[in-house]
Design an enzyme around this catalytic site. Sequence first.
Site, PDB file in Angstrom:
ATOM      1  N   GLY A 212     -73.777  -3.567 -24.299  1.00 56.73           N
ATOM      2  CA  GLY A 212     -72.325  -3.565 -24.239  1.00 56.73           C
ATOM      3  C   GLY A 212     -71.813  -2.992 -22.942  1.00 56.73           C
TER       4      GLY A 212
ATOM      5  N   GLY B  47     -68.369   2.323 -22.049  1.00 53.50           N
ATOM      6  CA  GLY B  47     -67.255   2.850 -22.824  1.00 53.50           C
ATOM      7  C   GLY B  47     -67.027   2.195 -24.165  1.00 53.50           C
ATOM      8  CB  THR B  48     -68.341  -0.820 -25.795  1.00 59.66           C
ATOM      9  OG1 THR B  48     -69.693  -0.708 -25.337  1.00 59.66           O
ATOM     10  CG2 THR B  48     -67.568  -1.718 -24.846  1.00 59.66           C
ATOM     11  N   GLY B  49     -69.004   2.419 -26.827  1.00 56.73           N
ATOM     12  CA  GLY B  49     -69.447   3.248 -27.945  1.00 56.73           C
ATOM     13  C   GLY B  49     -70.905   3.125 -28.298  1.00 56.73           C
ATOM     14  CE  LYS B  50     -74.027   0.800 -23.656  1.00 58.08           C
ATOM     15  NZ  LYS B  50     -72.631   0.761 -23.160  1.00 58.08           N
TER      16      LYS B  50
ATOM     17  CG  HIS C  55     -45.119  -8.393  -2.819  1.00 57.61           C
ATOM     18  ND1 HIS C  55     -45.892  -8.968  -1.837  1.00 57.61           N
ATOM     19  CD2 HIS C  55     -45.929  -8.308  -3.904  1.00 57.61           C
ATOM     20  CE1 HIS C  55     -47.097  -9.218  -2.302  1.00 57.61           C
ATOM     21  NE2 HIS C  55     -47.149  -8.816  -3.559  1.00 57.61           N
ATOM     22  CD  GLU C  56     -44.896  -5.724  -6.874  1.00 59.09           C
ATOM     23  OE1 GLU C  56     -45.215  -6.411  -7.862  1.00 59.09           O
ATOM     24  OE2 GLU C  56     -45.719  -5.362  -6.014  1.00 59.09           O
TER      25      GLU C  56
ATOM     26  CG  HIS D  69     -46.181 -10.943  -7.795  1.00 59.79           C
ATOM     27  ND1 HIS D  69     -47.042 -11.985  -7.572  1.00 59.79           N
ATOM     28  CD2 HIS D  69     -46.474 -10.016  -6.839  1.00 59.79           C
ATOM     29  CE1 HIS D  69     -47.820 -11.713  -6.535  1.00 59.79           C
ATOM     30  NE2 HIS D  69     -47.487 -10.516  -6.064  1.00 59.79           N
TER      31      HIS D  69
ATOM     32  CG  ASP E 143     -50.806 -10.660  -4.618  1.00 60.73           C
ATOM     33  OD1 ASP E 143     -51.180 -10.033  -5.617  1.00 60.73           O
ATOM     34  OD2 ASP E 143     -49.717 -10.482  -4.050  1.00 60.73           O
TER      35      ASP E 143
END
Length: 685
Positions: A239, A242-245, A461-462, A465, A537
């Site tokens: 995994g 950070g998925t919890g293994k 610019h923003e 988008h 971008d």
Amino acid sequence: MSDYSFSPQEDEEASPSKNNKTPNDPINWRAFLLVAIAIALIGGAFFFRGSNLMLAEDLSFPKFETLLKDGKIISTPEKPLELLIEEGKNTQSLSGFYRKKVQNSDAEVATAFKTTVFMPFNSATLEKELADAGVTVTPKAESNVFLSTVVSFLPIFLFLLVLYFFFRSQIKMAGKSAMSFGKSKAKMLAREKNKITFRDVAGVEEAKEEVQELVEFLRNPKRFQKLGGRIPKGVLMIGSPGTGKTLLARAIAGEADVPFFNISGSDFVEMFVGVGASRVRDMFEQGRKSAPCLIFIDEIDAVGRHRGHGVGGGHDEREQTLNQLLVEMDGFDAQEGVIIIAATNRPDVLDPALLRPGRFDRQVTIGLPDVKGREDILKVHARKVKLSQQVDLSKIARGTPGYSGAELANVLNEAALMAARKGLKAITQAELEEARDKVRWGKERRSMAMTEKEKTTTAWHEAGHALLNVILEHTHPLHKVTIIPRGQYLGATMYLPEKDQLSTQYKESLDGLVMMMGGRIAEEMFTHDISNGASGDIAQATTLARKMVCEWGMSQLGMIRFSEENDYVFFGRDMAGKRQYSEATAQQIDAEVKRFIDEAYARAAAILQEKKEKLELIAKALLEYETLDGAQVADLITLGYMKNPPVIEQKPPPIPPAPMAFPGDVSKPNRPDFPTGGLVAPLPA
């Protein structure tokens, strides 16, 4: 998200170290006893060597001659007169006994004496006087070899003694360390110290079912063996980070009533040859003594990498360790009862022999949680914090697609810290929303100074988008657009999918390319200039277009995969980089990528030119309010105004600076007058 990037300077705060008091070492009485014996022996040697000389009476030579003439000198075999001759010197010593009268009595006692004789002048006279008195002298060489040896070696002995007391703990541990190189570093996890169970693991229900079956097998093996089933020898958990293994492995240890050993893959690798293989043997030997038991190896890719793919090849120490691990798991002398649980986020680099049935019989994939899994994870971590009754964790779960379990835990932790800084009694929805944005996109940096030109450029610019994100059909809903610096960006356009996204569509990819072009085009339309703010971008658009051509078969070149690259590059295997297509095909690929980019640019320019007035409304609103959410941007596009405009926080007026008094003439201060008000030089564009 736009890429107005800069190089943040982070101040590192050194955390105060705790004063860990360790108990004093016990007194080594054996060492003190040895030192006392050594001192006693040396002192005894000096005492016995010089006892006679120390008790002897020192007589002058004239007095000795007088006693000799009076017949007081004793010359018997029991008490002879000795001439002590020291080599290399002109003076010698006469030692012996003479008759000395006791005070207030006529009795005489034998008293030891010593007198110094200067042989060049007294030898002839002394020989005549001794012959006349009938006294026989026994020459004896005075030897100081022992004393000289002791004096020579005494400083060395004292130096070694001091070294021993200084480094005795290191000396004791040296032997133990030398003999423990080949010992396994696996630690048995005590049940009372591990309070994590399957109840504390959420969002990975399928993985929990598979490993829970393993725990039930250990508790009641006859239930499975009566049908002919055998216990798996190994379980590999795969995994993303950070998925919890590791958390799932600790939950297995908490649920299973069997010994549980945990070790990291890097603990096997050592600078000495053969240590890794020896540690593997010792680990399995400990496991067989405690069978049935579980052994958890975290980050197994550190020792289980593909053999023969190192740079230059070779049979290195890591491969010896891997070979021993393969033999122990399913070799000639393999035994039942030892179950290996391993975790890795790089399954592509593992050796195929390690992944075959009989070694790792079961591979459990632990992916990113879905919306229900995220809500369950938030509920698990919410037990440790105090939430307001108005908090809706399901809303946070829907707004965090793609977040791992570690990120969700960090969201709640950051929200708790924010609420504590504000002095709140409980965490509210506002803190959770801000913490979610902070974990994914970084913290707002309102204190960062920006020039009006940079602020205006960022707003256009923003706005480009945001406008395209709302107008285009196949894009994710707009979440927020801001020109407040956050993380490494001077501005950001954030969007969140309505639900978990498992695949990418062709039309969605095309609209995504168009939206990425909007920032650069809007800058050029209103400022008649361009900046490096569109670098991120450009990188994202190029990557997306190349995947459409080379991997997803969405171009005119057809359903052909031209990319041999994996998500993870294994240097030893991929360094050669064999390309499976010709130069002519490479030119066609570049042409297709450029065509996608050019068409998206033209389409974005046409839309923005058509919606120029709406674009200007969004940019002006950003300059005024700095942050707009998706609904407010949609109102500006459809209505021309905002139904619920943002609330501008009233900032307290700045405190006027106190007058500064300079010594001497006020009109001509003798030091420079620094500007007040905290002005900061703007960062370069």
